[in-house]
Design an enzyme around this catalytic site. Structure first.
Site, mmCIF file in Angstrom:
data_model
loop_
_atom_site.group_PDB
_atom_site.id
_atom_site.type_symbol
_atom_site.label_atom_id
_atom_site.label_comp_id
_atom_site.label_asym_id
_atom_site.label_seq_id
_atom_site.Cartn_x
_atom_site.Cartn_y
_atom_site.Cartn_z
ATOM 1 N N GLU A 170 0.804 -1.238 0.000
ATOM 2 C CA GLU A 170 0.000 0.000 0.000
ATOM 3 C C GLU A 170 0.837 1.288 0.000
ATOM 4 O O GLU A 170 0.645 2.167 0.832
ATOM 5 C CB GLU A 170 -0.950 0.006 1.203
ATOM 6 C CG GLU A 170 -1.886 -1.185 1.221
ATOM 7 C CD GLU A 170 -2.869 -1.167 2.394
ATOM 8 O OE1 GLU A 170 -2.765 -0.290 3.266
ATOM 9 O OE2 GLU A 170 -3.741 -2.050 2.425
ATOM 10 N N ASN A 213 2.037 -5.231 -3.139
ATOM 11 C CA ASN A 213 0.634 -5.550 -2.840
ATOM 12 C C ASN A 213 -0.143 -4.263 -2.559
ATOM 13 O O ASN A 213 0.362 -3.376 -1.862
ATOM 14 C CB ASN A 213 0.621 -6.451 -1.591
ATOM 15 C CG ASN A 213 -0.727 -7.069 -1.279
ATOM 16 O OD1 ASN A 213 -1.343 -7.685 -2.157
ATOM 17 N ND2 ASN A 213 -1.197 -6.918 -0.053
ATOM 18 N N HIS A 249 -10.590 -6.364 -1.958
ATOM 19 C CA HIS A 249 -11.645 -6.209 -0.940
ATOM 20 C C HIS A 249 -12.820 -5.491 -1.621
ATOM 21 O O HIS A 249 -12.708 -4.317 -1.969
ATOM 22 C CB HIS A 249 -11.146 -5.347 0.226
ATOM 23 C CG HIS A 249 -10.018 -5.967 0.986
ATOM 24 N ND1 HIS A 249 -10.184 -7.111 1.742
ATOM 25 C CD2 HIS A 249 -8.722 -5.610 1.135
ATOM 26 C CE1 HIS A 249 -9.032 -7.431 2.312
ATOM 27 N NE2 HIS A 249 -8.126 -6.541 1.954
ATOM 28 N N GLU A 278 -6.144 -10.879 -0.908
ATOM 29 C CA GLU A 278 -6.945 -10.655 0.306
ATOM 30 C C GLU A 278 -8.429 -10.640 -0.028
ATOM 31 O O GLU A 278 -9.196 -9.830 0.491
ATOM 32 C CB GLU A 278 -6.540 -9.324 0.966
ATOM 33 C CG GLU A 278 -5.068 -9.240 1.282
ATOM 34 C CD GLU A 278 -4.656 -7.941 1.986
ATOM 35 O OE1 GLU A 278 -5.539 -7.208 2.476
ATOM 36 O OE2 GLU A 278 -3.440 -7.679 2.041
ATOM 37 N N ASP A 280 -12.180 -10.632 -0.334
ATOM 38 C CA ASP A 280 -13.462 -10.759 0.364
ATOM 39 C C ASP A 280 -14.469 -9.885 -0.361
ATOM 40 O O ASP A 280 -14.112 -8.867 -0.945
ATOM 41 C CB ASP A 280 -13.383 -10.476 1.870
ATOM 42 C CG ASP A 280 -12.776 -9.142 2.247
ATOM 43 O OD1 ASP A 280 -12.598 -8.273 1.379
ATOM 44 O OD2 ASP A 280 -12.485 -8.953 3.445
#
Ligand code: XIL
Length: 464
Positions: A170, A213, A249, A278, A280
């Site tokens: 990030e 990432n 996400h 990650e 979801d």
């Protein structure tokens, strides 16, 4: 032929653990399956085994403090073949004060995984968040040596045990600027901190894949363009980078982008692997299931998309639990999203066929498709919905069309459409209430628009 086939399926279903097994399976799949008929294949019945048959891993973020819970561990061990420590490898967990490292919780996860042949993703070495206060207080040269020492100590401790590391997490801002995010690293060391971190990482564990990432980089946008430009620059100058992680996400404010696959592909075309790190997706029922299925399909369409990690196992332990974004509910029951993922991976669980598909004795309802009338340029499709062992008061099913086919009318059901216009969710209208075992039908007219003759594909039937 048969014996070769059995060997492959065993490799996929049982022994597909860890990066070596994954690679071996990929090789077998690529070289041997060409000559073998798909139709006789026995479908893998777990996420990890199904992904392995596609040459990918399927992982979960794991928290050390849940490993003692029997159902948690059983679900992890059965379904997944890769893990990412959710918090235990972050800087505040591993080096809470300068030079003093505490590897206990991270080691518990790594040992659990490796003892069962699972791969491990390392997350994350350099990140502005979950960073202990002592790091932010350092001056430039101290910060540089603290960063390089942190990378060196942590990667040395786990050398040879981690298949991919999120070296930097990030580092870019949201929005249209394409700028780097302010952080102690960025503010004191400048843009070069990312490159320096990757070079230190390569020197420490030359066999680990080194990833950048980030989130909100899943579609083509200003932020992903900025990351893309950095990766292209790294590749052209020989800065060591092997992979880009897409956190993925998603929720209604940040849906699965329609150019997700194209975005993964353009990064892969730079000569790096891409990983969904990650995943979801907030939501429930068929809508959530469709979104999950689309993400998996996008990864499978990109040969360098090497694996998918979901950010937790049951909804109750998700960092966004109120959005129920995961594949298992609070009782570890598989959700429609689970079945959509397994089916997109080419797997199928149990002997009852696809859940909610024809012939599943355990489903709350099932859906079966037939073509009623076909006049060449178009046809009428008919779907029979049958309640399971209990009465139901509403049902829903996803119908996916192959473009350029288009649905013109729907009767006895109420349709909504996803962003692509190809997936229609049909919910019961007046005909939701069905006694146990009772059936109703809905229908729709399709124009082929000169296109394919592929019949509509049904998702699982869901009921309430
Ligand atoms: C989250 C964890 O899931 C939470 O338990 C923790 O409180 C905060 O961090 N991007 C990342 C992950 O890279 O490390 C974050 O994980 C979620 C967003």
């Amino acid at each position: 032929m048969r014996m070769i086939k059995l060997g492959i399926r065993e490799a996929g279903a049982k022994a597909a653990r860890g990066p070596l097994a994954v690679a071996a399976t990929a090789l077998l799949t690529a070289t041997a399956l060409v000559a073998l008929p798909q139709s006789t294949a026995h479908a893998a019945d777990t996420l990890g085994a199904a992904a392995a048959e596609k040459g990918r891993y399927f992982g979960a973020a794991v928290a050390a403090n849940h490993l003692g819970e029997a159902q948690y561990a059983a679900t992890l061990n059965t379904e997944f073949n890769s893990v990412t420590p959710e918090n235990e490898m972050k800087w505040d967990a591993l080096e809470p004060s300068r030079g003093s490292f505490s590897f206990g919780n991270a080691d518990r996860i790594v040992n659990h995984a490796r003892g069962r042949g699972m791969a491990v993703r390392g997350h994350t070495l350099v990140w502005h968040s979950q960073l202990p206060g002592w790091v932010s207080g350092l001056g430039t040269s101290d910060l540089r040596s603290a960063m390089n020492n942190h990378i060196t100590q942590v990667m040395t401790h786990y050398r040879g045990q981690i298949h991919s590391w999120d070296v930097v997490n990030e580092a870019f801002q949201d929005g249209s600027s394409g700028a780097r995010r302010s952080s102690p690293f960025q503010d004191r060391l400048g843009n070069g901190f990312i490159e320096e971190a990757f070079r230190t990482a390569r020197a420490t564990d030359p066999n680990a894949k080194l990833c950048y990432n980030d989130y909100n980089t899943d579609g083509v946008n200003a932020k992903s363009n900025a990351v893309y430009t950095m990766v292209r620059d790294f590749k052209s100058r020989g800065v060591p980078i092997d992979c880009v992680g897409f956190q993925s996400h998603f929720n209604s404010a940040s849906p699965v982008p329609s150019d997700y696959r194209a975005n993964l592909q353009r990064f892969a075309d730079l000569g790096v692997d891409v990983q969904i790190t990650e995943l979801d997706i907030e939501g429930s029922g068929t809508t959530q299931a469709t979104n999950y299925g689309n993400v998996v399909t996008a990864c499978l369409a990109v040969s360098r998309c090497t694996g998918i990690t979901v950010w937790g196992i049951p909804d109750k332990y998700s960092w966004r639990s109120s959005g129920t974004p995961l594949l298992f509910d609070d009782n570890y029951t598989k959700k429609p999203a689970y079945h959509a993922v397994l089916s997109a991976l080419g797997g199928s669980d149990g002997g009852g066929g696809d859940p909610g598909g024809p012939g599943d004795p355990d489903a709350a309802c099932t859906a079966a498709y037939t073509t009623a009338e076909d006049w060449g340029g178009g046809y009428n499709g008919k779907v029979t919905i049958t309640a399971g062992r209990s009465p139901i008061s509403a049902w829903a099913v996803n119908v996916t069309m192959t473009p350029p086919q288009k649905v013109s009318t729907v009767w006895n059901g109420s349709p909504t459409w996803d962003g692509s216009g190809n997936v229609m969710t049909v919910r019961s209208s007046w005909n939701g209430t069905l006694a146990a075992g009772a059936s109703t039908t809905f229908g729709f007219t399709v124009t082929r628009n000169g296109g394919s003759t592929t019949p509509p594909q049904l998702g699982p039937c869901t009921a309430s």
